[in-house]
Enzyme design. Structure first.
Site, PDB file in Angstrom:
ATOM      1  CG  HIS A 141      -1.760   1.211   1.341  1.00 56.21           C
ATOM      2  ND1 HIS A 141      -2.801   1.456   0.475  1.00 56.21           N
ATOM      3  CD2 HIS A 141      -1.749   2.263   2.196  1.00 56.21           C
ATOM      4  CE1 HIS A 141      -3.396   2.579   0.799  1.00 56.21           C
ATOM      5  NE2 HIS A 141      -2.767   3.097   1.835  1.00 56.21           N
ATOM      6  CG  ASP A 185      -0.986   6.401   2.263  1.00 56.97           C
ATOM      7  OD1 ASP A 185      -2.061   5.871   1.936  1.00 56.97           O
ATOM      8  OD2 ASP A 185      -0.514   6.326   3.408  1.00 56.97           O
ATOM      9  CG  ASP A 242      -5.276   3.719   5.014  1.00 54.71           C
ATOM     10  OD1 ASP A 242      -5.954   3.915   6.027  1.00 54.71           O
ATOM     11  OD2 ASP A 242      -4.214   4.334   4.782  1.00 54.71           O
ATOM     12  CG  HIS A 247      -6.914   7.068   1.382  1.00 54.87           C
ATOM     13  ND1 HIS A 247      -6.664   6.087   0.450  1.00 54.87           N
ATOM     14  CD2 HIS A 247      -5.922   6.970   2.299  1.00 54.87           C
ATOM     15  CE1 HIS A 247      -5.576   5.413   0.794  1.00 54.87           C
ATOM     16  NE2 HIS A 247      -5.098   5.947   1.916  1.00 54.87           N
TER      17      HIS A 247
END
Length: 963
Positions: free
Chosen positions: A260, A262, A372, A577
Site C-alpha cells: 500500500h 499512499d 485505508d 484518501h
C-alpha cells in the site's frame, strides 16, 4: 543423540532459543552473528546533492565529489546521488555476494542505467544481491549509482512520524560495503524464528506450542554456529515439524504480496513516484526468484507515474501481469476517500481506472480495493456493480473507536439494494509480515467462523511503500500446511473471492453505509482543498455539458477529450484518501491547491463554448485550447460585433433552476404562537487533545460561543430584490468572522456569506442552529442520493456518530415542516436532538503545522420549509446554491433554447417512470453501464414525447444517445 529426560521450564527454553538468534545479545557467538561472512570496502564512493528529483540521465552527468561513510547530507526532500565503484575479491568465487547499504533515507540502486533494487532500513531491505553464486564469467568490477531520498518511508516528521516534517533534517549512509551472505545461516535463522513464534503465539495452553518448544530447544542443542556441518540436522528437525500437516477443515489463508503506497500523505506527490519505483522494482526482483509469488497492486495513477518515469520497469510489470503474478486491483484512478467525492467523481474514479488497466494490461478489475480510507458511502455497491465490480476488500473498520464491526466476510447492500461480496482480512492489516502472529490473528479474529473458512493475508511493508521481502516469502513457505496453523496458499483476489462466493450461502448482509468511528475531523480539515474540490466538480460538470451541447450544434467543434481527461485525473488525484480529507503535510496541500488553479483556465474555455452555443452569426472561430492560450476573434465577450447592443442570457446546466422576480419574501418559519423556528448561533469547539492523531482526531463537545462584537450588524443594501446585512465577531485575539446575511426575493433560504480570518491552534469552529423541530432522524445528502442518521444517542452505534459527513445539504423535518442546512463547500455535520450543526474550520497542528491558517470564504444557508424536504425542493435549492446560473452576453437576436428537461423530479424515494425530453435530434438511445458501455439488450424506449426511463429508489441510470 540421546538425552536423559529432564524437567523443561518453558520460559527458560524459550529465552535460550531467542538469545540464540538475537541481533542484540551474544552476537559474537550466536547464530545471528554468523549471517555475514567476509566483507570488504568499496573501491570508491562519490556523491552529488540535488535540491530536485531528477532523472538518472541528468544525475549521471553531474560532477561527483568524494564521500565518506557517515558524512551527512540534506536537507529534507533533497536527493543525494552516489556513484559507487566496487571490486569483488576473486576468493569469493562460489559465494553469495551482496552490496550492504544502510541509510536513513530511502534509496534506489541503478545499474546499466536501469533501476534494479529499492533499499530501506525501515523496510528491511538493506542489500542488493550482486551474485547468488559468484562465477568467473560474472563481472567482478562494477559501477553502480544509488539514489538516496532525504526522507524515510514515513517522511521526515519532527519528533514523531505523524508530526510536521523537520525541514532541516540531515541524513547519512551508515554502512556501504561488500559482504558474503551465508545462505545456510539465513535459512536456519528463519526456521528458528518461525518455531519460536509458534511457541509464543500458541501459548501455554496448546500442545502444539510445546512440541514447537521442544523442537527448537533440540535444534539449539544440535547447532554449533561456528560449524556449518551441524546445520542440516537442525534444519531437519524444523522440516519435520513444519511437515506435520493440517486436517481438511483448517482455515485457509490466501497469501498475497501487497504494498500500500499512499499517493501523498507525509510526503509530496513527486516522492510517491519514486516510492512506486523503489517498491515495484523490488517486487520484480522477487518474482524473478519466486515464480509462484503473487503481488496485488492498486491505483492506476501510480501505474501511470511509473510508465512515465520508469518505462523499462513498466515493461517488466506488463510482462508479469501477463504471467499472472503482478495483479492490478481496485479499478480506480487512486484509492480515493470513500465519503467526500461527489457521485460523478466516484464514477470517474472507476471509469479512468478501469480504462487505464484495460488499455495497458488488457484487464478489467473485478474487485474494489480500498483498504485505508475514512469510511465508505452506501452508494459504493451500486457504483461498483455499474463498473463491472462485484467484490470489495478493505480493513479500515477494524480501527473503529467504539464499536467492533460484527463481520469479516459478508454481503454489503447499498442504498439502492445493490449487493457486493465484501471481505475484511481478519488479521486487521494490509501490511502483514508473513509471521506466525499474522496467521494466528487471521484465524482468531475471524468473526464469521462457520460461515467463511477463507481469508486474505496481505503481506508487505505499506503506507510508505517498501512491499514484500524474501524473508516474508520464506516464512510463509515454511508453514504452507503445518498442524496448529491455518493452511497457507499463494493466492490472488480472484481465487479468494471465488472461494468465498462458492461458500456464501450462510453469509450475513450489512445494509447501509460502512461508517468509520474515527478520524471525524477529516470532514473539515484543510478547508481550501475541500472548497477547491467542490468548485472543480461543479466546473467540470458545466464544461462537459457545454462542450457536449456545442458538439451537437456544430459537428466541426473539437471536443477537448485529452484536456478534460487531464483535468479529471488531477481532480481524482486530489481525492486521494489523505488529500481531500486534509490529513497530509503542507507540501501536499500546496500541490493540491496548485492543481485546482489549473481549473481557472476552464472558465475562459467556457466562454468560448458559450460563444459557439449562443452565436448564430457564424463569426466565431474554432474554439481554442482549454488553457485559453488561443483567443476567440470575438474577444472576451460573445460576438462583440461593432454597433450591436447585447442582452443577458443564463446558462443553466441543470433542469430545475427557476428564476422568479417579485416582491422579497423574508425566509423565516414562525409558529402559530409567533415563536421563531430557528436562530443562528456561531460557536467554537475545543478539540480533545488526548489520544488524537493530528488531523485524524477526536472531536470533543466543549463549546464556547462566539459573542464579542467587532462591528455591529448594519444594512448593506435593501431593495425589492435583495437585502443584505453584515456584522463582524471576534473569535479570539487572533481570529475574526465576518458574515453577510443575504435575503433574495422569492428565494426559500437565507444565505450567510462568510469570511473568517483564522489563526487558532487546536480549535474547531462550527455554526449551530437550534430549531423547533423534533425528529428521531436527520437526512443527509450523499452521492446520488440521501440517507438518514439518528439524532439521538440511544446506543453506542448512535453516539459514535457524533460528527458525520454529508454533501450539499442536511435536513431535519417533522411531518409537515422542517429546516434544511445548505452549504457550498463543507462536509461535516452534527444533528443532535433539535440542534443542527455545520463544521466550518479546524486548526490541527500535525502533520501540517499551518493547516487552515489564513482567510477563508464560504457560504452556508438555512432553509425552513413546509412539507417534506422533497416537496419543498431542498435538493434543488442545494444545487442552486452550488451551481449558480452563469450570465452570458449575447446579441439581441439570440434565441433561448433548452437541450433537456425531465417530466418529474428524482428526489422521491419510490419507483417512478420519467420522460427525458430533448431538443436534440436523437435517433437511438441505449442503456449503458457506468463505464459507458452500451447494453445491446437494453435499448431505451423512445416516444414522440421523449425517452422513457423507469427508476427504482436511488438508482443511477446512464444513457447513450445517438444523434
Amino acid at each position: 543423540m540421546y538425552h536423559q529426560p529432564v524437567l523443561k521450564n518453558r520460559r527458560t527454553l524459550l529465552e535460550r532459543a531467542e538469545k540464540f538468534i538475537s541481533d542484540i545479545y551474544f552476537t559474537d557467538c550466536n547464530l545471528r552473528g554468523r549471517l555475514y561472512g567476509d566483507s570488504c570496502p568499496l573501491e570508491s564512493i562519490a556523491s552529488f546533492l540535488s535540491s530536485k528529483r531528477i532523472t538518472f540521465l541528468d544525475a549521471s552527468q553531474q560532477i561527483f565529489a568524494p564521500h565518506k561513510v557517515g558524512d551527512t547530507f540534506g536537507p529534507t526532500w533533497w536527493t543525494c546521488w552516489f556513484k559507487v565503484t566496487l571490486k569483488i575479491p576473486e576468493s569469493w568465487r562460489g559465494k553469495e555476494v551482496h552490496l550492504l547499504w544502510e541509510s536513513d533515507g530511502e534509496a534506489m540502486v541503478w545499474r546499466d542505467e536501469q533501476p534494479v533494487q529499492g533499499l530501506s532500513k525501515e523496510g528491511e531491505k538493506t542489500c542488493y544481491i550482486l551474485s547468488d553464486c559468484l562465477k568467473d564469467d560474472e563481472p567482478h568490477s562494477l559501477t553502480l549509482y544509488v539514489e538516496v531520498a532525504c526522507n524515510g518511508l514515513f517522511g521526515a516528521g519532527q519528533g514523531t512520524f505523524i508530526a510536521a516534517p523537520d525541514p532541516n533534517r540531515k541524513f547519512s549512509v551508515q554502512k556501504a560495503e561488500l559482504v558474503v551472505l551465508n545462505r545456510d545461516v539465513r535459512e536456519l535463522l528463519t526456521d528458528f524464528e518461525m518455531l519460536i513464534d509458534i511457541v509464543k503465539e500458541l501459548g501455554e495452553g496448546e500442545q502444539r506450542g510445546y512440541q514447537a518448544l521442544f523442537a527448537v530447544n533440540e535444534m539449539v542443542n544440535l547447532c554449533d554456529p561456528s560449524d556449518p556441518s551441524t546445520f542440516p540436522k537442525a534444519r531437519s528437525l524444523a522440516h519435520n515439524f513444519f511437515s506435520q500437516k493440517n486436517g481438511e477443515s483448517q482455515h485457509t489463508a490466501h497469501a498475497m504480496g501487497h504494498c500500500h503506497i499512499d499517493s501523498a500523505w507525509l510526503w509530496p506527490y513527486e516522492e510517491t513516484i519514486r516510492k512506486c519505483g523503489r517498491s515495484w522494482v523490488t517486487v520484480i526482483r522477487l518474482m524473478e526468484k519466486n515464480p509462484d509469488f503473487v503481488f496485488t497492486c492498486s491505483q492506476a495513477q501510480q501505474f501511470q507515474w511509473v510508465k512515465s518515469w520508469y518505462p523499462g520497469l513498466f515493461s517488466q510489470i506488463q510482462l508479469y501481469v501477463k504471467k499472472g503474478q503482478f495483479i492490478p486491483v481496485g479499478g480506480t484512478w487512486v484509492e480515493m476517500d470513500g465519503n467526500l467525492p461527489s457521485g460523478e467523481s466516484m464514477v470517474r474514479q472507476f471509469l479512468e481506472g478501469q480504462r487505464f488497466f484495460n488499455q495497458e494490461f488488457g484487464i478489467l478489475c473485478k474487485e474494489f480495493w480500498l483498504p485505508d480510507t475514512f469510511g465508505y458511502s452506501s452508494q459504493l455497491p451500486q457504483i461498483m456493480q455499474g463498473c463491472g465490480i462485484s467484490n470489495f476488500l478493505t480493513q479500515k473498520l477494524s480501527w473503529n473507536l467504539v464499536n467492533t464491526f460484527p463481520h469479516n466476510t459478508f454481503f454489503w447492500e447499498g442504498l439502492d439494494g445493490s449487493k457486493v461480496l465484501t471481505h475484511f482480512p481478519p488479521g486487521n492489516s494490509y501490511e502483514m509480515k508473513g509471521k506466525v502472529e499474522d496467521l494466528v490473528k487471521t484465524v482468531k479474529n475471524n468473526k464469521d467462523k462457520g460461515r467463511a473458512n477463507h481469508s486474505a493475508v496481505l503481506f508487505g511493508f505499506g503506507d510508505g511503500g517498501g512491499g514484500p521481502t524474501q524473508l516474508m516469502l520464506d516464512r510463509l513457505q515454511r508453514v504452507q500446511d503445518t498442524d496448529g496453523l491455518p493452511k497457507v496458499q499463494t493466492s490472488n483476489p480472484h481465487r479468494l473471492f471465488s472461494q468465498l462466493q462458492s461458500d456464501s450461502a450462510l453469509l450475513c448482509t450489512w445494509t447501509g453505509e460502512l461508517f468509520l468511528e474515527l478520524h471525524n475531523g477529516t470532514y473539515t480539515s484543510q478547508a481550501q482543498i475541500k472548497r477547491g474540490n467542490r468548485q472543480c466538480e461543479t466546473l467540470l460538470h458545466d464544461v462537459e455539458i457545454a462542450s457536449s451541447l456545442a458538439l451537437c450544434r456544430d459537428r466541426t467543434f473539437r471536443y477537448p477529450v485529452e484536456k478534460l481527461q487531464e483535468l479529471w485525473r488531477l481532480l481524482l488525484l486530489n481525492q486521494f484518501h489523505d488529500v481531500i480529507p486534509g490529513s497530509c503535510i503542507e507540501l501536499v496541500v500546496e500541490d493540491a491547491l496548485r492543481y485546482y488553479e489549473v481549473y481557472l483556465s476552464t472558465t475562459v474555455y467556457l466562454t468560448y463554448v458559450w460563444c459557439l452555443l449562443f452565436c448564430s452569426s457564424g463569426e466565431c472561430a474554432q474554439l481554442g485550447s482549454v488553457s485559453g492560450q488561443r483567443h476567440s476573434p470575438c474577444g472576451s465577450c460573445l460576438c462583440h460585433r461593432s454597433g450591436l447592443c447585447h442582452i443577458q442570457r443564463a446558462f443553466n446546466s441543470f433542469s430545475y433552476h427557476v428564476i422568479t422576480f417579485g416582491q422579497r419574501r423574508f425566509c423565516a418559519l414562525i409558529q402559530a404562537d409567533g415563536t421563531v423556528v430557528m436562530e443562528n448561533r456561531i460557536l467554537q469547539a475545543v478539540i480533545n487533545k488526548d489520544g488524537t492523531l493530528a488531523s485524524l482526531c477526536l472531536i470533543d463537545t466543549n463549546r464556547k460561543p462566539v459573542l464579542e462584537v467587532v462591528q455591529p450588524a448594519h444594512v448593506l443594501s435593501s431593495d425589492p430584490l435583495r437585502g443584505r446585512v453584515s456584522f463582524t465577531l471576534r473569535i479570539s485575539d487572533k481570529s475574526t468572522i465576518t458574515q453577510e446575511i443575504v435575503m433574495d426575493a422569492m428565494c426559500p433560504y437565507i444565505k450567510f456569506n462568510t469570511e473568517v480570518k483564522w489563526a487558532e491552534s487546536h480549535k474547531f469552529l462550527k455554526v449551530e442552529f437550534p430549531v423547533r423541530v423534533h425528529s428521531p432522524n436527520a437526512t443527509y445528502e450523499i452521492q446520488f442520493g440521501h440517507l438518514q442518521r439518528p439524532t439521538h444517542r440511544n446506543t453506542s452505534w448512535d453516539w459514535a456518530r457524533f460528527e458525520v459527513w454529508g454533501h450539499k445539504w442536511a435536513d431535519l423535518s417533522e411531518h409537515n415542516f422542517g429546516v434544511a442546512l445548505l452549504n457550498d463547500c463543507k462536509y461535516g455535520y452534527s444533528v443532535h436532538k433539535n440542534t443542527m450543526t455545520l463544521s466550518l474550520l479546524r486548526a490541527p497542528k500535525a502533520p501540517d503545522a499551518n493547516a487552515d491558517m489564513g482567510t477563508h470564504r464560504f457560504t452556508y444557508a438555512i432553509m425552513p420549509h413546509s412539507g417534506s424536504f422533497q416537496d419543498a425542493s431542498v435538493i434543488q435549492s442545494a444545487y442552486n446554491l452550488n451551481f449558480p446560473l452563469r450570465s452570458i452576453r449575447c446579441v439581441p437576436d439570440t434565441e433561448p433554447w433548452s437541450a433537456f428537461s425531465v417530466s418529474t423530479t428524482a428526489s422521491l424515494t419510490y419507483h417512478v417512470a420519467a420522460t427525458l425530453c430533448t431538443a436534440l435530434p436523437v435517433r437511438e438511445a441505449w442503456h449503458c453501464d457506468l463505464l459507458e458501455r452500451a447494453d445491446p439488450s437494453m435499448q431505451a424506449h423512445m416516444t414522440s414525447e421523449g425517452i422513457t426511463i423507469n427508476f427504482s429508489p436511488f438508482q443511477i441510470v446512464s444513457l447513450l444517445l445517438i444523434l
